[in-house]
Design an enzyme around this catalytic site. Structure first.
Site, PDB file in Angstrom:
ATOM      1  N   LYS A  14     -60.240  21.207 -65.012  1.00 22.83           N
ATOM      2  CA  LYS A  14     -59.728  20.180 -65.935  1.00 22.83           C
ATOM      3  C   LYS A  14     -60.893  19.423 -66.542  1.00 22.83           C
ATOM      4  O   LYS A  14     -61.986  19.341 -65.957  1.00 22.83           O
ATOM      5  CB  LYS A  14     -58.772  19.209 -65.244  1.00 22.83           C
ATOM      6  CG  LYS A  14     -59.394  18.265 -64.197  1.00 22.83           C
ATOM      7  CD  LYS A  14     -60.000  16.979 -64.746  1.00 22.83           C
ATOM      8  CE  LYS A  14     -60.700  16.191 -63.655  1.00 22.83           C
ATOM      9  NZ  LYS A  14     -61.870  15.464 -63.993  1.00 22.83           N
ATOM     10  N   GLY A 102     -68.995  19.102 -60.261  1.00 26.07           N
ATOM     11  CA  GLY A 102     -69.409  19.032 -61.664  1.00 26.07           C
ATOM     12  C   GLY A 102     -68.580  18.092 -62.509  1.00 26.07           C
ATOM     13  O   GLY A 102     -68.816  17.953 -63.703  1.00 26.07           O
ATOM     14  N   ASP A 141     -56.751  13.779 -58.539  1.00 23.85           N
ATOM     15  CA  ASP A 141     -56.659  14.805 -59.589  1.00 23.85           C
ATOM     16  C   ASP A 141     -55.815  16.013 -59.176  1.00 23.85           C
ATOM     17  O   ASP A 141     -55.624  16.928 -59.977  1.00 23.85           O
ATOM     18  CB  ASP A 141     -58.063  15.327 -59.944  1.00 23.85           C
ATOM     19  CG  ASP A 141     -58.922  14.278 -60.623  1.00 23.85           C
ATOM     20  OD1 ASP A 141     -58.367  13.325 -61.191  1.00 23.85           O
ATOM     21  OD2 ASP A 141     -60.165  14.439 -60.590  1.00 23.85           O
TER      22      ASP A 141
HETATM   23  O1  C5P Z   1     -58.758  10.625 -55.099  1.00 28.13           O
HETATM   24  P1  C5P Z   1     -60.065  11.274 -54.784  1.00 28.13           P
HETATM   25  O2  C5P Z   1     -60.205  11.615 -53.326  1.00 28.13           O
HETATM   26  O3  C5P Z   1     -60.391  12.425 -55.663  1.00 28.13           O
HETATM   27  O4  C5P Z   1     -61.152  10.178 -55.104  1.00 28.13           O
HETATM   28  C1  C5P Z   1     -62.479  10.305 -54.672  1.00 28.13           C
HETATM   29  C2  C5P Z   1     -63.161   8.942 -54.772  1.00 28.13           C
HETATM   30  O5  C5P Z   1     -63.318   8.587 -56.158  1.00 28.13           O
HETATM   31  C3  C5P Z   1     -62.395   7.796 -54.151  1.00 28.13           C
HETATM   32  O6  C5P Z   1     -62.683   7.668 -52.796  1.00 28.13           O
HETATM   33  C4  C5P Z   1     -62.912   6.603 -54.966  1.00 28.13           C
HETATM   34  O7  C5P Z   1     -64.181   6.212 -54.496  1.00 28.13           O
HETATM   35  C5  C5P Z   1     -63.108   7.202 -56.347  1.00 28.13           C
HETATM   36  N1  C5P Z   1     -61.956   6.979 -57.245  1.00 28.13           N
HETATM   37  C6  C5P Z   1     -61.699   5.711 -57.729  1.00 28.13           C
HETATM   38  N2  C5P Z   1     -60.647   5.499 -58.568  1.00 28.13           N
HETATM   39  C7  C5P Z   1     -59.850   6.527 -58.951  1.00 28.13           C
HETATM   40  C8  C5P Z   1     -60.089   7.831 -58.476  1.00 28.13           C
HETATM   41  C9  C5P Z   1     -61.159   8.028 -57.621  1.00 28.13           C
HETATM   42  O8  C5P Z   1     -62.417   4.759 -57.407  1.00 28.13           O
HETATM   43  N3  C5P Z   1     -58.842   6.298 -59.798  1.00 28.13           N
END
Ligand code: C5P
Length: 326
Positions: A14, A102, A141
């Site tokens: 994506k 990436g 995501d």
């Molecule tokens: O949801 P995911 O595990 O992919 O997110 C990884 C990290 O990215 C989270 O722990 C956070 O630090 C950051 N993040 C965020 N706000 C979002 C999505 C991700 O701060 N909306």
């Protein structure tokens, strides 16, 4: 349907055409409004019958992918087994075509592919809403990775509203040759930059210009509306990316941007022929670009072991079609 012994799923990467990052929430995530678009760079995941859940990764960047319990595909299979109340295992095999770390949601793609493949392998009957709920627990995501094509994501990115699009967008993608960027580190750098400049973000809003341009197939309009609030943070953590973006602009791209949390750089072209020309200019400048187009449909079951001789096999089953049967 007879229970298959293996299931193969192709799942696209994506990109975020718009990534508006708002304030930090009480749970540590940032409120976002994003326009997700699936593009034609794929991982292939095969799940086959096994006693335990294990993973093996192949491809040029395979060494960068963890093989322990932190692997998102393994976490996805485990969570699915737990929620479905089955003790089944699966041997997961992933051929990585999506750049690792990436900013193109390769890990989320593998999690979505594992959910879809194991759901079929184990002959489960969860509905689409239940699978999307499990996907949201795995990462912000992952629901979009299960959905694919084009959607607005809100909340932390996990709440989806599908979009229609007439636009077929041609991209030149420049993966970083070196190390990836960690998503939490990029969000943290974004917060630091905002603190330093004393700028307090408003809750982010949808971008109607972008949505309109996508609907109408207005590629220059899409180029004008592309924006990524994480780009300054990615550039601070990896200043060399500014040169990559400049090289793409000099190569004639309509727009240049960092993909998600980076460090992959994206260049929008007017059409396929223009994309080839931009890629050739970037290659001449010493970069290693790849071509991609999107939006493309989300993950699809391409083989569930019934080949040859089964007509259903010949029609690659998309996640939407497959889950729509439930
Ligand atoms: O949801 P995911 O595990 O992919 O997110 C990884 C990290 O990215 C989270 O722990 C956070 O630090 C950051 N993040 C965020 N706000 C979002 C999505 C991700 O701060 N909306």
């Amino acid at each position: 349907m007879e229970q298959p012994r293996y299931v193969t799923v192709d799942v696209p990467a994506k990109i975020n055409l718009r990534l508006a990052v708002g304030p930090v929430r009480a749970d540590g995530y940032h409120e976002v409004v994003t326009v997700y678009c699936s593009v034609s760079l794929y991982d292939r995941l095969r799940a086959s019958t096994a006693g335990e859940i294990t993973v093996e990764v192949v491809g040029p960047q395979a060494a960068l992918v963890p093989l322990d319990g932190s692997n998102l595909a393994v976490r996805a299979a485990r969570l699915l087994a737990e929620r479905a109340g089955v003790a089944s295992g699966a041997r997961l095999w992933i051929d990585k075509g999506i750049p690792v770390a990436g900013g193109m949601a390769g890990g989320s793609a593998d999690a979505a592919a594992a959910l879809l493949a194991c759901h079929r392998l184990w002959d489960l009957d969860l509905d689409r809403g239940e699978l999307l709920g499990i996907a949201a627990e795995l990462g912000s995501d992952v629901p979009f990775a299960l959905h694919g094509f084009l959607a607005v994501g809100t909340g932390r990115g996990e709440r989806l509203r599908p979009l229609e699009a007439a636009a077929r967008l041609h991209w030149v993608v420049v993966p970083s040759g070196g190390e990836g960027l960690s998503t939490p580190a990029v969000y943290a750098a974004c917060d630091r930059i905002r603190e330093e400049t004393g700028w307090t973000p408003e809750p982010p809003r949808a971008d109607d210009d972008l949505v309109g341009a996508l609907r109408e197939g207005d590629v220059p309009g899409v180029a004008r509306a592309l924006a990524n609030d994480l780009e300054p943070a990615a550039l601070r953590l990896n200043p060399a990316l500014a040169r990559t973006l400049d090289a793409g602009r000099a190569a004639g791209a309509l727009a240049a941007m960092v993909s998600g949390s980076g460090p992959t750089c994206l260049f929008l072209a007017a059409d396929g022929r223009h994309a080839t020309a931009v890629a050739e200019a970037l290659t001449a400048a010493g970069y290693a670009p790849v071509l991609a187009a999107g939006p493309v449909p989300g993950p699809a079951v391409v083989d569930d072991g019934r080949y040859p001789g089964d007509e259903a096999w010949h029609k690659a089953m998309s996640a939407a079609d497959y889950l729509g049967e439930r």
